[in-house]
Motif scaffolding. Structure first.
Motif, PDB file in Angstrom:
ATOM      1  N   PHE A  34       0.829  -1.193   0.000  1.00  0.00           N
ATOM      2  CA  PHE A  34       0.000   0.000   0.000  1.00  0.00           C
ATOM      3  C   PHE A  34       0.871   1.253   0.000  1.00  0.00           C
ATOM      4  CE2 PHE A  34      -3.990  -2.152   1.164  1.00  0.00           C
ATOM      5  CZ  PHE A  34      -3.495  -3.357   1.635  1.00  0.00           C
ATOM      6  N   TYR A  36       0.451   5.374   0.831  1.00  0.00           N
ATOM      7  CA  TYR A  36      -0.371   6.417   1.423  1.00  0.00           C
ATOM      8  C   TYR A  36       0.379   7.737   1.337  1.00  0.00           C
ATOM      9  CZ  TYR A  36      -3.617   3.100   3.683  1.00  0.00           C
ATOM     10  OH  TYR A  36      -4.557   2.126   3.943  1.00  0.00           O
ATOM     11  N   GLN A  38       0.640  11.416   3.492  1.00  0.00           N
ATOM     12  CA  GLN A  38       0.272  12.016   4.765  1.00  0.00           C
ATOM     13  C   GLN A  38       0.717  13.467   4.791  1.00  0.00           C
ATOM     14  OE1 GLN A  38       1.875  10.246   8.407  1.00  0.00           O
ATOM     15  NE2 GLN A  38       0.015  10.804   9.502  1.00  0.00           N
ATOM     16  N   PRO A  44      -3.062   9.358   7.310  1.00  0.00           N
ATOM     17  CA  PRO A  44      -2.660   8.891   5.986  1.00  0.00           C
ATOM     18  C   PRO A  44      -3.857   8.805   5.032  1.00  0.00           C
ATOM     19  CG  PRO A  44      -1.640   7.552   7.693  1.00  0.00           C
ATOM     20  CD  PRO A  44      -2.651   8.418   8.364  1.00  0.00           C
ATOM     21  N   PHE A  46      -5.127   7.192   1.450  1.00  0.00           N
ATOM     22  CA  PHE A  46      -4.850   6.069   0.562  1.00  0.00           C
ATOM     23  C   PHE A  46      -4.569   6.522  -0.873  1.00  0.00           C
ATOM     24  CE2 PHE A  46      -4.939   1.928  -1.190  1.00  0.00           C
ATOM     25  CZ  PHE A  46      -5.717   1.955  -2.323  1.00  0.00           C
TER      26      PHE A  46
ATOM     27  N   PRO B  43       3.314   4.769  11.126  1.00  0.00           N
ATOM     28  CA  PRO B  43       2.387   4.205  12.117  1.00  0.00           C
ATOM     29  C   PRO B  43       2.774   2.778  12.499  1.00  0.00           C
ATOM     30  CG  PRO B  43       1.185   5.266  10.317  1.00  0.00           C
ATOM     31  CD  PRO B  43       2.622   5.194   9.901  1.00  0.00           C
ATOM     32  N   LEU B  91      -3.738   6.847  15.725  1.00  0.00           N
ATOM     33  CA  LEU B  91      -4.538   6.804  14.511  1.00  0.00           C
ATOM     34  C   LEU B  91      -5.501   5.627  14.545  1.00  0.00           C
ATOM     35  CD1 LEU B  91      -1.611   7.370  11.985  1.00  0.00           C
ATOM     36  CD2 LEU B  91      -3.462   8.978  12.390  1.00  0.00           C
ATOM     37  N   THR B 104      -8.675  -1.980   1.665  1.00  0.00           N
ATOM     38  CA  THR B 104      -8.160  -0.641   1.930  1.00  0.00           C
ATOM     39  C   THR B 104      -8.559  -0.181   3.325  1.00  0.00           C
ATOM     40  OG1 THR B 104      -8.262  -0.050  -0.407  1.00  0.00           O
ATOM     41  CG2 THR B 104      -8.212   1.760   1.180  1.00  0.00           C
ATOM     42  N   GLN B 105      -7.596   0.316   4.067  1.00  0.00           N
ATOM     43  CA  GLN B 105      -7.849   0.902   5.365  1.00  0.00           C
ATOM     44  C   GLN B 105      -7.915   2.421   5.214  1.00  0.00           C
ATOM     45  OE1 GLN B 105      -5.312  -0.534   8.551  1.00  0.00           O
ATOM     46  NE2 GLN B 105      -5.268  -2.594   7.659  1.00  0.00           N
ATOM     47  N   TYR B 106      -8.976   3.010   5.749  1.00  0.00           N
ATOM     48  CA  TYR B 106      -9.178   4.458   5.709  1.00  0.00           C
ATOM     49  C   TYR B 106      -8.907   5.017   7.096  1.00  0.00           C
ATOM     50  CZ  TYR B 106     -11.316   3.412   1.247  1.00  0.00           C
ATOM     51  OH  TYR B 106     -11.535   2.963  -0.032  1.00  0.00           O
ATOM     52  N   PHE B 107      -8.045   6.011   7.136  1.00  0.00           N
ATOM     53  CA  PHE B 107      -7.563   6.544   8.408  1.00  0.00           C
ATOM     54  C   PHE B 107      -8.317   7.805   8.821  1.00  0.00           C
ATOM     55  CE2 PHE B 107      -3.761   4.184   9.656  1.00  0.00           C
ATOM     56  CZ  PHE B 107      -3.547   3.410   8.535  1.00  0.00           C
ATOM     57  N   GLY B 108      -8.433   7.959  10.143  1.00  0.00           N
ATOM     58  CA  GLY B 108      -8.909   9.201  10.707  1.00  0.00           C
ATOM     59  C   GLY B 108      -7.771  10.202  10.835  1.00  0.00           C
TER      60      GLY B 108
END
Lengths: 111, 116
Positions: A34, A36, A38, A44, A46, B43, B91, B104-108
């Motif tokens: 992946f 990302y 930031q 982050p 995507f 992270p 996070l 897919t991971q969606y972050f705050g």
């Protein structure tokens, strides 16, 4: 042990000067790699997922590629708004889906 | 639609205090992850929930860290007796499917914790 190493740590470019960011990984069975982006003070965002060697994905000025040992994020004719930290992460077989991140490459694009 | 939200955005605690950090995932997302990000680092995984079940807590650094997701939506990360080394950005990320390692991971936006 799964591991991700990104280089360089920081990269300064002039607007329009193309370059590449590197992500080397060691993982016991890659399920996905992946990328990302930031921005300071934000989480982050995507960009891409790559699953197998030889795969490529593009989005605007960014292109991500994958081999069995590394991934590259190519930036073509960057603009100042591309300035950010770019994070690479892998998910391996046997995990519950958690990501192993590199330390990131901080990109600065000057006008 | 709304993304992942976290509160508070900033928290200052005195050493020894307890803190609670909240995460509201994207509606309908089954998987929820907590990560810790130290300054200048990527992270690092803390814990994972599938609905209300905590399936992996291998990344929690000590027994002072505790996470829950009682109804399978909102999650809280609690840190007891905070120490200076706990200072970091926390996070939260969510993904749609259970245990799909390529999902897919969606972050705050994260909660920045500073322990004085």
């Amino acid at each position: 042990e799964d591991q991700v190493t990104q280089s360089p740590e920081a990269l300064r470019l002039q607007e329009g000067e193309s370059s590449s960011l590197n992500c080397s990984y060691t993982v016991s069975g890659l399920r996905g790699l992946f990328w990302y982006r930031q921005d300071p003070g934000k989480g982050p965002e995507f960009l891409f997922t790559l699953y197998s060697a030889g795969e490529e994905k593009e989005k605007e000025r960014l292109k991500a590629t994958l081999t069995k040992k590394e991934s590259f994020l190519h930036i073509t004719a960057p603009k100042p708004e591309d300035s950010a930290t770019y994070l690479c992460a892998v998910s391996g077989v046997g995990s519950q889906g958690n990501l192993i991140f590199g330390k990131g490459t901080k990109l600065s694009v000057k006008p | 639609g709304a993304g992942v939200s976290q509160s508070p955005r900033y928290k200052v605690a005195k050493r020894g205090q307890d803190v609670a950090l909240r995460c509201d995932p994207i509606s309908g997302h089954v998987s929820l992850f907590w990560y810790q990000q130290a300054l200048g680092q990527g992270p690092e995984f803390l814990t994972y929930f599938q609905n209300e079940a905590q399936l992996d807590k291998s990344g929690l650094p000590s027994d002072r860290f505790f996470a829950e997701r009682p109804e399978g939506s909102v999650s809280t990360l609690k840190i007891q007796r905070t120490q200076q080394e706990d200072s970091a950005v926390y996070l939260c990320a969510s993904s749609l499917n259970p245990s799909q390692a390529t999902d897919t991971q969606y972050f705050g936006p994260g909660t920045r914790l500073t322990v004085l």
